[in-house]
Design an enzyme around this catalytic site. Structure first.
Site, PDB file in Angstrom:
ATOM      1  N   CYS A 154       0.683  -1.193   0.003  1.00  0.00           N
ATOM      2  CA  CYS A 154       0.014  -0.034  -0.027  1.00  0.00           C
ATOM      3  C   CYS A 154       0.883   1.389   0.018  1.00  0.00           C
ATOM      4  O   CYS A 154       1.478   1.398  -0.959  1.00  0.00           O
ATOM      5  CB  CYS A 154      -1.038  -0.003   1.296  1.00  0.00           C
ATOM      6  SG  CYS A 154      -2.604   1.144   0.848  1.00  0.00           S
TER       7      CYS A 154
ATOM      8  N   HIS B 166      -3.643  -4.815   0.406  1.00  0.00           N
ATOM      9  CA  HIS B 166      -3.324  -5.668   1.623  1.00  0.00           C
ATOM     10  C   HIS B 166      -3.268  -7.109   1.683  1.00  0.00           C
ATOM     11  O   HIS B 166      -4.153  -7.678   2.184  1.00  0.00           O
ATOM     12  CB  HIS B 166      -4.016  -4.733   2.657  1.00  0.00           C
ATOM     13  CG  HIS B 166      -3.718  -3.535   2.884  1.00  0.00           C
ATOM     14  ND1 HIS B 166      -2.756  -2.978   3.787  1.00  0.00           N
ATOM     15  CD2 HIS B 166      -4.366  -2.522   2.736  1.00  0.00           C
ATOM     16  CE1 HIS B 166      -2.456  -1.831   4.101  1.00  0.00           C
ATOM     17  NE2 HIS B 166      -3.687  -1.299   2.965  1.00  0.00           N
TER      18      HIS B 166
ATOM     19  N   GLU C 247      -1.915  -8.811   3.573  1.00  0.00           N
ATOM     20  CA  GLU C 247      -1.822  -9.723   5.054  1.00  0.00           C
ATOM     21  C   GLU C 247      -3.251  -9.958   5.370  1.00  0.00           C
ATOM     22  O   GLU C 247      -3.343 -10.897   6.163  1.00  0.00           O
ATOM     23  CB  GLU C 247      -1.150  -8.821   5.679  1.00  0.00           C
ATOM     24  CG  GLU C 247      -1.726  -7.302   5.974  1.00  0.00           C
ATOM     25  CD  GLU C 247      -1.455  -6.506   5.173  1.00  0.00           C
ATOM     26  OE1 GLU C 247      -1.055  -6.587   4.051  1.00  0.00           O
ATOM     27  OE2 GLU C 247      -1.726  -5.179   5.699  1.00  0.00           O
TER      28      GLU C 247
HETATM   29  N1  GLN Z   1      -1.919   6.830   2.674  1.00  0.00           N
HETATM   30  C1  GLN Z   1      -1.841   6.146   1.545  1.00  0.00           C
HETATM   31  C2  GLN Z   1      -3.502   6.179   0.859  1.00  0.00           C
HETATM   32  O1  GLN Z   1      -4.334   6.900   1.442  1.00  0.00           O
HETATM   33  C3  GLN Z   1      -1.712   4.655   1.746  1.00  0.00           C
HETATM   34  C4  GLN Z   1      -2.783   4.025   2.548  1.00  0.00           C
HETATM   35  C5  GLN Z   1      -2.271   2.626   3.311  1.00  0.00           C
HETATM   36  O2  GLN Z   1      -1.171   2.291   3.447  1.00  0.00           O
HETATM   37  N2  GLN Z   1      -3.340   1.839   3.797  1.00  0.00           N
HETATM   38  O3  GLN Z   1      -3.476   5.769  -0.410  1.00  0.00           O
END
Ligand code: GLN
Length: 543
Positions: free
Chosen positions: A380, A515, A517
């Site tokens: 992410c 994600h 995970e």
């Molecule tokens: N801050 C980043 C976004 O909003 C990444 C978010 C995250 O890592 N869950 O896209």
């Protein structure tokens, strides 16, 4: 006929109610029953999505895009049953629904009160959306005696009357402190906690007593006597060395048998716990060890990365190694002469995150991984930072940045997708002006380019993964980045949102916008973690 098991906690918080609920779910499942687990949280936030991860821990995202309590992650990992939006509710959401109904006039002029309107809403939640489950396990957050849990206790008291004792069971989890000067385990806090529960009209049917050492029979009998229970219904819940031992340990103490007997169900042969035994033995006796550095900013509370830590354990299980995690606050890498701390590790992971603090440190960690060919997994925010690093250092875009921390950029390498493409279908579910619920949330399909490492890892070209983000890598830079050697190996089905990038010239460098995970299970480790830990093992053999 679905039966409801309500799990409350007493004496202190952090006793592992979520884990106990997950373990009981797993044991009932191992006996062939269908289970669903739910959590009722007494705080006033509508969901945990806006709570700082260092206060509340990880926000667990479900397939259907709900931001939920991290205990739902335990439930999924232990039972393999995917949680849904309706499996987690907070006081905040209950009140917000009740107040919306009140404003609409749905209460037809009646005075709206905690009892019955709020308690009815809680009961509706606990019993809604039940299909063919044999058991629904409802964990009540907080500790008995808290002012804020009172409506929840009242609601489950009413449910017990309405559904009857043959369809409801009350389990209470307590703690027996060891007093070194007396050389004794003390039962008084448990007695008081049960009294507190009784004052809310709830007699527990079974107690699980957390303790750091075996509980002598005399003490168990004493608890049973004071708490109106048979001694067999006082189950010792002792500390164990790995969480995957919890179902096995609770089974050995008779937990599942007591629950089955309580409901008058047939006691078949012992449940098949072989997969738990297998996981435990792999965790306890690995063949080797690798160290992975996790470079993030919420390292002060490791619960912020709960699913990530578990997924790395699963990657270790798949490779028969112990994965030692070095949690490093990314801000450290903003100081001179600190990046050498990454020299001894076999893998570097930059996880998800929000906001600018510590980003340069994450970028520096990604650069170290690229320059030293250390296996790298970006997740992410980690993918966004790795792509910025590549753009600046390799693709000749020195001003590349994210509009998350600099609104007017010359090179918005990462930005709100709406900044370059308005009205995109992907933001259908996520548009809004509030901070809560304005992200791209839940499972989305991703198409993988054949012949890439991502393809090799997943073994297929269409995958579905869970998301939680507002910003995206800007597809407009694809050509320049690919010309410099970064491959966009996974994209949204319409080809607009980069989902996976990789550097094929390195031994293992993959970053993903989703994600992974959240979908990893001990019995079914996620392929990205299996492959990443495998690359770390290969790296360790090189030295
Ligand atoms: N801050 C980043 C976004 O909003 C990444 C978010 C995250 O890592 N869950 O896209």
């Amino acid at each position: 006929m679905t039966r409801f098991i309500f799990i409350t906690g007493g004496v202190v918080s952090s006793l592992g109610k979520g884990m106990a609920s997950a373990a009981l779910g797993a044991l009932l499942q191992a006996r062939g029953y269908r289970v669903r687990l739910r959590k009722l949280d007494p705080y006033l936030n509508v969901d945990p999505g806006t709570i700082s991860p260092t206060q509340h821990g990880e926000v667990f995202v479900t397939d259907d895009g709900a931001e939920t309590d991290l205990d739902l992650g335990h439930y999924e990992r232990f039972t393999g049953v995917c949680a849904r939006r309706g499996d987690n509710v907070t006081t905040g959401r209950i009140y917000s629904n009740v107040l919306a109904k009140e404003r609409r006039g749905d209460y037809l002029g009646n005075t709206v009160q905690v009892i019955p309107h709020v308690t009815n809403a809680i009961k509706d939640f606990a019993t809604a959306d039940v299909e063919d489950e044999d058991f629904v396990l409802c964990e009540i957050g907080g500790t008995v005696g808290d002012i804020e849990s009172l409506p929840f206790l009242e609601a489950i008291r009413q449910l017990r009357n309405e559904l009857g004792t043959d369809r409801t069971m009350m389990i209470h989890l307590t703690w027996l402190p060891w007093i070194p000067s007396a050389g004794e385990l003390k039962t008084k806090p448990t007695q008081h906690s049960v009294k507190e529960l009784l004052s809310a009209g709830i007699q527990p049917d079974l107690l699980m007593c957390r303790s750091d050492r075996p509980i002598p029979k005399a003490e168990r009998d004493k608890i049973a006597l004071f708490c109106n229970l048979r001694p067999e219904a006082v189950i010792p819940a002792l500390d164990v060395d790995t969480i995957y031992q919890v179902p096995v340990a609770y089974h050995e103490q008779g937990l599942d048998v007591q629950v089955i007997r309580y409901f008058g169900l047939e006691e078949q042969a012992a449940p098949d716990l072989s997969r738990w035994h297998d996981v435990v033995s792999r965790v306890r006796s690995p063949e080797g060890e690798v160290t992975v550095a996790v470079v993030g900013k919420y390292t002060a509370l490791l619960d912020s990365y709960k699913s990530l830590a578990e997924a790395l354990v699963h990657g270790g299980i798949a490779n028969n190694v112990r994965v030692k995690l070095a949690w490093i606050d990314s801000e450290i890498f903003e100081q001179p002469d600190t990046i050498q701390r990454l020299e001894g590790v076999q893998g570097i992971l930059v996880p998800g995150g929000f906001g600018e603090r510590g980003t340069d440190g994450k970028i520096n960690a990604a650069r170290f991984a690229r320059e030293h060919d250390v296996p790298f997994l970006g997740i992410c925010f980690g993918m966004q930072m790795a792509t910025i690093e590549f753009a600046r250092s390799v693709a000749g875009i020195p001003d590349a940045n994210s509009s998350e921390f600099e609104p007017d950029l010359t090179d918005p390498l990462v930005g709100l997708m709406t900044q370059w493409k308005q009205g995109e279908e992907h933001f259908r579910r996520t548009r809004g002006s509030d901070l809560g619920g304005t992200m791209r949330l839940g499972s989305y399909e991703c198409h993988i380019l054949p012949g890439t490492r991502a393809h090799e890892i997943y073994g297929k070209t269409v995958i579905s993964e869970r998301h939680r983000h507002r910003y995206e890598v800007n597809i407009g830079y694809r050509e320049r980045l690919e010309a410099a050697g970064l491959v966009f190996s996974g994209l949204s089905p319409d080809g607009v949102l980069p989902e996976i990038v990789e550097i094929p010239d390195l031994s293992w460098f993959v970053a993903v916008q989703f994600h992974p995970e959240l979908k990893s299970r001990p019995f079914d480790p996620h392929p990205l973690f299996t492959s990443f830990v495998g690359a770390a093992v290969a790296k360790s053999r090189l030295v």
